[in-house]
Design a protein around this motif. Structure first.
Motif, PDB file in Angstrom:
ATOM      1  N   TYR A   1       0.850  -1.215   0.000  1.00  0.00           N
ATOM      2  CA  TYR A   1       0.000   0.000   0.000  1.00  0.00           C
ATOM      3  C   TYR A   1       0.876   1.251   0.000  1.00  0.00           C
ATOM      4  CZ  TYR A   1      -2.223   3.752   2.805  1.00  0.00           C
ATOM      5  OH  TYR A   1      -2.636   4.957   3.301  1.00  0.00           O
ATOM      6  N   GLU A   2       1.871   1.261   0.875  1.00  0.00           N
ATOM      7  CA  GLU A   2       2.756   2.430   0.944  1.00  0.00           C
ATOM      8  C   GLU A   2       3.491   2.630  -0.387  1.00  0.00           C
ATOM      9  OE1 GLU A   2       5.226   2.908   4.399  1.00  0.00           O
ATOM     10  OE2 GLU A   2       6.717   4.028   3.241  1.00  0.00           O
ATOM     11  N   ASN A   3       3.941   1.531  -0.987  1.00  0.00           N
ATOM     12  CA  ASN A   3       4.632   1.636  -2.287  1.00  0.00           C
ATOM     13  C   ASN A   3       3.742   2.283  -3.332  1.00  0.00           C
ATOM     14  OD1 ASN A   3       7.001   0.567  -1.503  1.00  0.00           O
ATOM     15  ND2 ASN A   3       6.540  -1.512  -2.184  1.00  0.00           N
ATOM     16  N   ASP A   4       2.462   1.914  -3.321  1.00  0.00           N
ATOM     17  CA  ASP A   4       1.543   2.462  -4.337  1.00  0.00           C
ATOM     18  C   ASP A   4       1.199   3.919  -4.080  1.00  0.00           C
ATOM     19  OD1 ASP A   4       1.423   0.062  -5.585  1.00  0.00           O
ATOM     20  OD2 ASP A   4      -0.663  -0.394  -5.086  1.00  0.00           O
ATOM     21  N   ARG A   5       1.108   4.320  -2.821  1.00  0.00           N
ATOM     22  CA  ARG A   5       0.477   5.607  -2.525  1.00  0.00           C
ATOM     23  C   ARG A   5       1.401   6.709  -2.002  1.00  0.00           C
ATOM     24  NH1 ARG A   5      -3.153   7.307  -4.913  1.00  0.00           N
ATOM     25  NH2 ARG A   5      -3.895   8.598  -3.208  1.00  0.00           N
ATOM     26  N   ARG A   6       2.538   6.359  -1.379  1.00  0.00           N
ATOM     27  CA  ARG A   6       3.300   7.415  -0.695  1.00  0.00           C
ATOM     28  C   ARG A   6       3.865   8.441  -1.683  1.00  0.00           C
ATOM     29  NH1 ARG A   6       8.145   8.307   1.048  1.00  0.00           N
ATOM     30  NH2 ARG A   6       8.904   6.283   0.392  1.00  0.00           N
ATOM     31  N   GLU A   7       4.534   7.944  -2.716  1.00  0.00           N
ATOM     32  CA  GLU A   7       5.127   8.907  -3.659  1.00  0.00           C
ATOM     33  C   GLU A   7       4.052   9.649  -4.445  1.00  0.00           C
ATOM     34  OE1 GLU A   7       8.248   7.316  -6.078  1.00  0.00           O
ATOM     35  OE2 GLU A   7       9.396   6.768  -4.313  1.00  0.00           O
ATOM     36  N   ALA A   8       2.986   8.935  -4.780  1.00  0.00           N
ATOM     37  CA  ALA A   8       1.902   9.568  -5.555  1.00  0.00           C
ATOM     38  C   ALA A   8       1.290  10.739  -4.775  1.00  0.00           C
ATOM     39  CB  ALA A   8       0.834   8.532  -5.881  1.00  0.00           C
ATOM     40  N   THR A   9       1.065  10.538  -3.477  1.00  0.00           N
ATOM     41  CA  THR A   9       0.447  11.615  -2.701  1.00  0.00           C
ATOM     42  C   THR A   9       1.463  12.720  -2.374  1.00  0.00           C
ATOM     43  OG1 THR A   9       0.792  10.286  -0.705  1.00  0.00           O
ATOM     44  CG2 THR A   9      -1.408  10.237  -1.679  1.00  0.00           C
ATOM     45  N   SER A  10       2.745  12.352  -2.228  1.00  0.00           N
ATOM     46  CA  SER A  10       3.766  13.395  -2.005  1.00  0.00           C
ATOM     47  C   SER A  10       3.793  14.344  -3.200  1.00  0.00           C
ATOM     48  CB  SER A  10       5.164  12.785  -1.858  1.00  0.00           C
ATOM     49  OG  SER A  10       5.195  11.923  -0.765  1.00  0.00           O
ATOM     50  N   ALA A  11       3.596  13.789  -4.394  1.00  0.00           N
ATOM     51  CA  ALA A  11       3.591  14.632  -5.598  1.00  0.00           C
ATOM     52  C   ALA A  11       2.416  15.612  -5.551  1.00  0.00           C
ATOM     53  CB  ALA A  11       3.508  13.756  -6.843  1.00  0.00           C
ATOM     54  N   VAL A  12       1.280  15.180  -5.001  1.00  0.00           N
ATOM     55  CA  VAL A  12       0.128  16.103  -4.917  1.00  0.00           C
ATOM     56  C   VAL A  12       0.401  17.188  -3.871  1.00  0.00           C
ATOM     57  CG1 VAL A  12      -2.361  16.303  -4.599  1.00  0.00           C
ATOM     58  CG2 VAL A  12      -1.427  14.207  -5.578  1.00  0.00           C
ATOM     59  N   VAL A  13       1.018  16.787  -2.735  1.00  0.00           N
ATOM     60  CA  VAL A  13       1.375  17.784  -1.708  1.00  0.00           C
ATOM     61  C   VAL A  13       2.276  18.856  -2.341  1.00  0.00           C
ATOM     62  CG1 VAL A  13       2.691  18.161   0.436  1.00  0.00           C
ATOM     63  CG2 VAL A  13       1.180  16.167   0.228  1.00  0.00           C
ATOM     64  N   GLN A  14       3.271  18.419  -3.094  1.00  0.00           N
ATOM     65  CA  GLN A  14       4.223  19.364  -3.709  1.00  0.00           C
ATOM     66  C   GLN A  14       3.549  20.190  -4.796  1.00  0.00           C
ATOM     67  OE1 GLN A  14       6.890  19.890  -2.307  1.00  0.00           O
ATOM     68  NE2 GLN A  14       7.746  18.027  -1.420  1.00  0.00           N
ATOM     69  N   ALA A  15       2.693  19.557  -5.587  1.00  0.00           N
ATOM     70  CA  ALA A  15       1.998  20.295  -6.654  1.00  0.00           C
ATOM     71  C   ALA A  15       1.111  21.373  -6.054  1.00  0.00           C
ATOM     72  CB  ALA A  15       1.168  19.338  -7.502  1.00  0.00           C
ATOM     73  N   ASN A  16       0.425  21.048  -4.958  1.00  0.00           N
ATOM     74  CA  ASN A  16      -0.451  22.042  -4.331  1.00  0.00           C
ATOM     75  C   ASN A  16       0.352  23.234  -3.815  1.00  0.00           C
ATOM     76  OD1 ASN A  16      -2.639  20.525  -4.942  1.00  0.00           O
ATOM     77  ND2 ASN A  16      -3.290  20.138  -2.847  1.00  0.00           N
ATOM     78  N   ARG A  17       1.632  22.997  -3.485  1.00  0.00           N
ATOM     79  CA  ARG A  17       2.477  24.114  -3.047  1.00  0.00           C
ATOM     80  C   ARG A  17       2.919  24.974  -4.237  1.00  0.00           C
ATOM     81  NH1 ARG A  17       6.708  21.174   1.187  1.00  0.00           N
ATOM     82  NH2 ARG A  17       5.249  20.923   2.907  1.00  0.00           N
ATOM     83  N   ARG A  18       3.313  24.309  -5.324  1.00  0.00           N
ATOM     84  CA  ARG A  18       4.012  25.046  -6.391  1.00  0.00           C
ATOM     85  C   ARG A  18       3.161  25.360  -7.612  1.00  0.00           C
ATOM     86  NH1 ARG A  18       7.795  21.075  -5.696  1.00  0.00           N
ATOM     87  NH2 ARG A  18       7.241  20.313  -7.757  1.00  0.00           N
ATOM     88  N   ILE A  19       2.412  24.377  -8.093  1.00  0.00           N
ATOM     89  CA  ILE A  19       1.607  24.612  -9.303  1.00  0.00           C
ATOM     90  C   ILE A  19       0.167  24.217  -9.021  1.00  0.00           C
ATOM     91  CG2 ILE A  19       3.244  24.547 -11.231  1.00  0.00           C
ATOM     92  CD1 ILE A  19       2.664  21.418 -11.231  1.00  0.00           C
ATOM     93  N   PRO A  20      -0.533  25.066  -8.308  1.00  0.00           N
ATOM     94  CA  PRO A  20      -1.894  24.731  -7.890  1.00  0.00           C
ATOM     95  C   PRO A  20      -2.825  24.587  -9.094  1.00  0.00           C
ATOM     96  CG  PRO A  20      -1.427  27.034  -7.512  1.00  0.00           C
ATOM     97  CD  PRO A  20      -0.149  26.414  -7.933  1.00  0.00           C
ATOM     98  N   PRO A  21      -4.006  24.002  -8.873  1.00  0.00           N
ATOM     99  CA  PRO A  21      -4.944  23.781  -9.966  1.00  0.00           C
ATOM    100  C   PRO A  21      -5.419  25.074 -10.615  1.00  0.00           C
ATOM    101  CG  PRO A  21      -5.963  23.391  -7.840  1.00  0.00           C
ATOM    102  CD  PRO A  21      -4.514  23.524  -7.591  1.00  0.00           C
ATOM    103  N   ASP A  22      -5.330  26.168  -9.852  1.00  0.00           N
ATOM    104  CA  ASP A  22      -5.763  27.447 -10.432  1.00  0.00           C
ATOM    105  C   ASP A  22      -4.553  28.305 -10.826  1.00  0.00           C
ATOM    106  OD1 ASP A  22      -4.950  27.872  -7.883  1.00  0.00           O
ATOM    107  OD2 ASP A  22      -6.814  28.782  -7.180  1.00  0.00           O
ATOM    108  N   ALA A  23      -3.479  27.640 -11.230  1.00  0.00           N
ATOM    109  CA  ALA A  23      -2.287  28.358 -11.708  1.00  0.00           C
ATOM    110  C   ALA A  23      -2.642  29.271 -12.891  1.00  0.00           C
ATOM    111  CB  ALA A  23      -1.211  27.359 -12.119  1.00  0.00           C
ATOM    112  N   ILE A  24      -3.762  28.957 -13.555  1.00  0.00           N
ATOM    113  CA  ILE A  24      -4.274  29.797 -14.652  1.00  0.00           C
ATOM    114  C   ILE A  24      -4.443  31.244 -14.180  1.00  0.00           C
ATOM    115  CG2 ILE A  24      -6.493  30.259 -15.815  1.00  0.00           C
ATOM    116  CD1 ILE A  24      -6.682  27.190 -16.229  1.00  0.00           C
TER     117      ILE A  24
END
Ligand SMILES: Cc1cc2nc3c(=O)[nH]c(=O)nc-3n(C[C@H](O)[C@H](O)[C@H](O)COP(=O)(O)OP(=O)(O)OC[C@H]3O[C@@H](n4cnc5c(N)ncnc54)[C@H](O)[C@@H]3O)c2cc1C
Length: 417
Positions: free
Chosen positions: A344-367
């Motif tokens: 479970y950790e293998n499938d989800r940890r890196e994937a969710t870390s990428a969302v944490v980082q994306a929300n910091r740097r390139i949010p969905p409303d970057a437009i």
């Protein structure tokens, strides 16, 4: 196998339903003495709705929430920048919904009680710590009102779904693990208001330097005049006010009204609308640095306990739902709980870390940031001279890819449970 779940939030309840669907026994222990409809609006993107649909919950969500048709972006002068259809309106196989957090939690609680029985959901049990050995786990609890120690609970696996201030996370990762303030504070609320735009639109306006507003309806036709219950938030850059991460802290109109007082749009008069709110909450945009490890033999973390992220991009609840489905799938397939938690950790940890980082740097409303910077915060005469439709589309697709809800990728991936 018996799974002990701590926390009856969105993640814990989805995990209980998913384990039950997969034939794995579990019980949920929640600190609150009763489950109350707390919070404001939440968006369920197609990746989360696929999972809730697989749990047979789409009609329960549809009965309570609003199927989102489109997301619309404006500058603070009310000039239209971009509109994008969402969910089935964008040819996804699954819909997108906006819903009151309390309504979503109530739909999950109802299903847990109906399918697993009343005993499966234990309230008034505050988790205080756990021990484990090669044969199982023992979770310790106290009564949140009296502080009295309650009987311990044994199981084969313990999952901490206890939110942003997780006790299990603190036990597994003792030491410094602070909430990190983004520099942005949000004021949030609910207003009863007639439908605007399509009646099922999520609208963004402005940018953080001067004030940004997001509005979307979460309940339809709540009175005889056909008004909807509309979720809103107003946010801007500000030094930390109360970065404690308390979801229920009351807010004050005068602390944020200046940031939207000129937003008299033809589709919604924002100042009049926020002044008519039923209540106002203040919440700092906080997260935590991603962890190096979630699973420790028979114990693991899920949802906000594992990866608290900025509540932007409609992903807090969605990623918790995906965690729950992934974990239930592994526990059902693997006889060995330690191996299941590690997979479970293998499938989800890196994937969710990428969302944490994306929300910091390139949010969905970057437009909005892009247009704000290119125009120097001035009205434009033609949006095509500021940014092309192709660039707008690319910005929007980039976030979907990171968050795991790009249409084709979602259609092609196999079922989690
Ligand atoms: C009161 C509240 C209001 C919220 N409002 C919003 C909102 O308006 N918009 C938004 O986007 N997100 C909101 N969230 C957060 C959102 O629900 C989560 O980001 C997301 O759904 C992930 O869910 P989760 O299950 O991981 O965590 P949560 O939904 O936070 O659930 C955690 C659960 O664990 C329980 N818990 C905590 N500590 C213990 C303990 N020691 N023992 C037992 N149980 C414990 C909590 O009471 C809660 O029920 C709110 C969360 C809470 C708790």
């Amino acid at each position: 196998m018996e799974v002990v779940i701590v926390g009856a939030g969105i993640g814990g309840l989805t995990l209980a339903l998913s384990l039950h669907q997969a034939g794995v026994a579990c019980r949920v222990f929640e600190a609150a003495p009763s489950i109350k409809p707390l919070g404001v609006g939440i968006n369920l993107l197609p990746h989360a709705m696929r999972e809730l649909g697989d749990l047979g919950l789409e009609s329960a969500i549809a009965a309570r929430g609003i199927e989102t048709k489109e997301v619309c972006f404006y500058n603070r002068f009310g000039q239209h920048i971009f509109t994008e259809p969402r969910g089935r309106f964008a040819q996804y196989d699954w819909p997108q919904y906006s819903i009151h957090r309390g309504d979503l939690q109530a739909a999950l609680v109802e299903a847990v009680v109906e399918r697993l029985g009343l005993d499966a959901l234990v309230t008034g049990y505050r988790f205080i710590g756990a021990d484990q050995d090669g044969s199982g786990v023992v979770a310790r609890f106290q009564d949140p009102r009296s502080g009295k120690v309650l009987p311990s609970v044994q199981g084969d696996v313990l999952v901490g779904c206890d939110g942003i201030r997780s006790v299990l996370r603190a036990q597994l990762h003792p030491g410094d693990d602070p909430l990190i303030y983004s520099g942005i504070t949000m004021w949030r609320g609910m207003t009863r208001w007639p439908p605007f735009l399509s009646g099922a639109s999520m609208a963004y306006a402005g940018w953080l330097a001067t004030g940004k507003v997001i509005v979307y309806p979460v309940r339809d036709a709540i009175d005889a005049e056909g008004r909807q219950l509309v979720n809103w938030l107003c946010e801007f850059n500000t030094p930390p006010r109360d970065p404690s991460g308390d979801w229920s802290r009351p807010g004050e109109l005068n602390d944020f009204l200046w940031a939207c007082q000129d937003m008299h749009f033809d589709w919604l008069d924002i100042p009049a609308f926020v002044k008519a709110a039923d209540f106002i909450l203040e919440y700092p945009m906080v997260d935590k640095d991603p962890l190096e490890r979630w699973s420790f033999e028979r114990m693991t973390l899920l949802g906000d306990a594992a990866h608290p992220m900025y509540p932007r991009g409609s992903n807090g609840a969605g990623q918790a739902i995906l965690d729950a489905r992934t974990l239930a799938g592994h526990l059902a397939r693997q006889g060995n709980p330690v191996a299941a938690l590690s997979a479970y950790e293998n499938d989800r940890r890196e994937a969710t870390s990428a969302v944490v980082q994306a929300n910091r740097r390139i949010p969905p409303d970057a437009i909005l940031r892009e247009v704000y910077e290119r125009t120097g915060d001035r009205p434009f005469s033609n949006i095509d001279e500021v940014i092309s439709q192709a660039e707008l589309q690319t910005l929007s697709e980039r976030y979907k890819q990171i968050a795991g809800f790009q249409r084709e990728a979602l259609r092609d991936r196999s079922d989690l449970v």
